[in-house]
Design a protein around this motif. Sequence first.
Motif, PDB file in Angstrom:
ATOM      1  N   ARG A 189       2.443   8.777  -6.684  1.00 39.50           N
ATOM      2  CA  ARG A 189       2.620  10.194  -6.327  1.00 39.50           C
ATOM      3  C   ARG A 189       4.110  10.529  -6.287  1.00 39.50           C
ATOM      4  O   ARG A 189       4.591  11.170  -5.362  1.00 39.50           O
ATOM      5  CB  ARG A 189       1.965  10.480  -4.983  1.00 39.50           C
ATOM      6  N   ARG A 232       7.720   0.339  -4.586  1.00 36.97           N
ATOM      7  CA  ARG A 232       7.755   1.672  -5.213  1.00 36.97           C
ATOM      8  C   ARG A 232       8.644   1.653  -6.451  1.00 36.97           C
ATOM      9  O   ARG A 232       8.258   2.138  -7.524  1.00 36.97           O
ATOM     10  CB  ARG A 232       8.273   2.716  -4.219  1.00 36.97           C
ATOM     11  N   THR A 262       1.321   3.664  -3.383  1.00 35.28           N
ATOM     12  CA  THR A 262       0.901   5.060  -3.192  1.00 35.28           C
ATOM     13  C   THR A 262       2.047   6.025  -3.485  1.00 35.28           C
ATOM     14  O   THR A 262       1.870   7.045  -4.156  1.00 35.28           O
ATOM     15  CB  THR A 262       0.402   5.268  -1.751  1.00 35.28           C
ATOM     16  N   THR A 277       3.850  13.421  -0.412  1.00 36.75           N
ATOM     17  CA  THR A 277       3.421  12.096   0.060  1.00 36.75           C
ATOM     18  C   THR A 277       4.492  11.052  -0.195  1.00 36.75           C
ATOM     19  O   THR A 277       4.797  10.222   0.672  1.00 36.75           O
ATOM     20  CB  THR A 277       2.120  11.689  -0.647  1.00 36.75           C
ATOM     21  N   ASP A 278       5.076  11.089  -1.382  1.00 36.46           N
ATOM     22  CA  ASP A 278       6.145  10.147  -1.742  1.00 36.46           C
ATOM     23  C   ASP A 278       7.322  10.285  -0.794  1.00 36.46           C
ATOM     24  O   ASP A 278       7.826   9.293  -0.246  1.00 36.46           O
ATOM     25  CB  ASP A 278       6.557  10.396  -3.190  1.00 36.46           C
ATOM     26  N   GLY A 331       0.817  -1.217   0.000  1.00 27.66           N
ATOM     27  CA  GLY A 331       0.000   0.000   0.000  1.00 27.66           C
ATOM     28  C   GLY A 331       0.847   1.261   0.000  1.00 27.66           C
ATOM     29  O   GLY A 331       0.605   2.193  -0.788  1.00 27.66           O
ATOM     30  N   ALA A 332       1.865   1.280   0.852  1.00 24.48           N
ATOM     31  CA  ALA A 332       2.734   2.460   0.923  1.00 24.48           C
ATOM     32  C   ALA A 332       3.563   2.601  -0.350  1.00 24.48           C
ATOM     33  O   ALA A 332       3.734   3.715  -0.871  1.00 24.48           O
ATOM     34  CB  ALA A 332       3.649   2.353   2.138  1.00 24.48           C
TER      35      ALA A 332
END
Length: 328
Positions: free
Chosen positions: A138, A216, A134, A143-144, A130-131
């Motif tokens: 972004r 990521r 996300t 946020t990133d 999730g992290a």
Amino acid sequence: MILYLGRRLLAVAGVLVAVAAVTFTIFYVLPSDPAAAACGKSCSVERLAAIRAHMGLDQPLWRQFAGFVTGIFTGRTMGSGQYALHCAFPCLGYSYENSEAVWDLLMDRLPVSASLAVGAAVLWLVLGLGAGVTAALRKDTLTDRALMVGAVAAASLPVYFTSMMLIYGLIRTAGLLPYPQYVPLTGDPVRWASNLLLPWLALAVLYAAMYARQSRSSMIETMAEPYIRTARAKGLPRRTVVVKHGLRAGMTPVLTLFGMDLGGLLAGAVITESIFGLPGVGRLFYGALSTGDQPVILGVTLLAAAFIVVANLAVDLLYAVVDPRVRY
């Protein structure tokens, strides 16, 4: 696919035999004598020889190893005469400390380690993915940066430090959770989950941070692929592009990492189980190391190797399901 699976199963068997051979040889060259430890300080030469014969330590190394490997599949008889002891399939020997079958000891402790590993894995996979996704969607935003700074900070915390902080904050100070005491899932699912929540969190904080960074990077690389631009140009919804086309392809390296981590934890999380007092395989391994209980150490080592290679095989087979581009 069937031919590939057959080759991989042969490779799995070869890896396990190699692990057993290396571990067995290391124990053989150690200066400690299990027979002398079992016999005690005031032990006669005759009694020591009888114990060595009962343990099979008087035989050549190759015969001891051959008996150990065949015993896993067929069982074996240890010793002779009135001291003969049959070890049923699958035989991993008997503990030098309490004379219990190593296989029985592992099966008694495995549900605890499995509960700890699977629960923590679900938690860190959800939080980490999730992290990471996300942050990737972004990229270069506040946020990133905040998520990645938090991931680096969490990955820098040793699991024993996180465990102690959770115990102090949630048990001693706030009194929100009981101190972990393992309760079987079939006995009381609610108490099972509440007693394992703290160990799950302690492991999930560390692993989720690593998974967030890995997911990521994978998502950023995948979302820049030409087929993603084509999917967007066709007017597909953003959710479909991200989940069906982006996340499935970006999951491949995460799956590899997940298979290794879950396989290792199934054989016991030594530090976490010791801190929270959970009677799992990791704690059994630590006790065996302290006392030099070689059959138990060898059994746990083989169990860990089996879990890791089987988990990696399962992950390889899942590649074709997750990413249609993969074909065997």
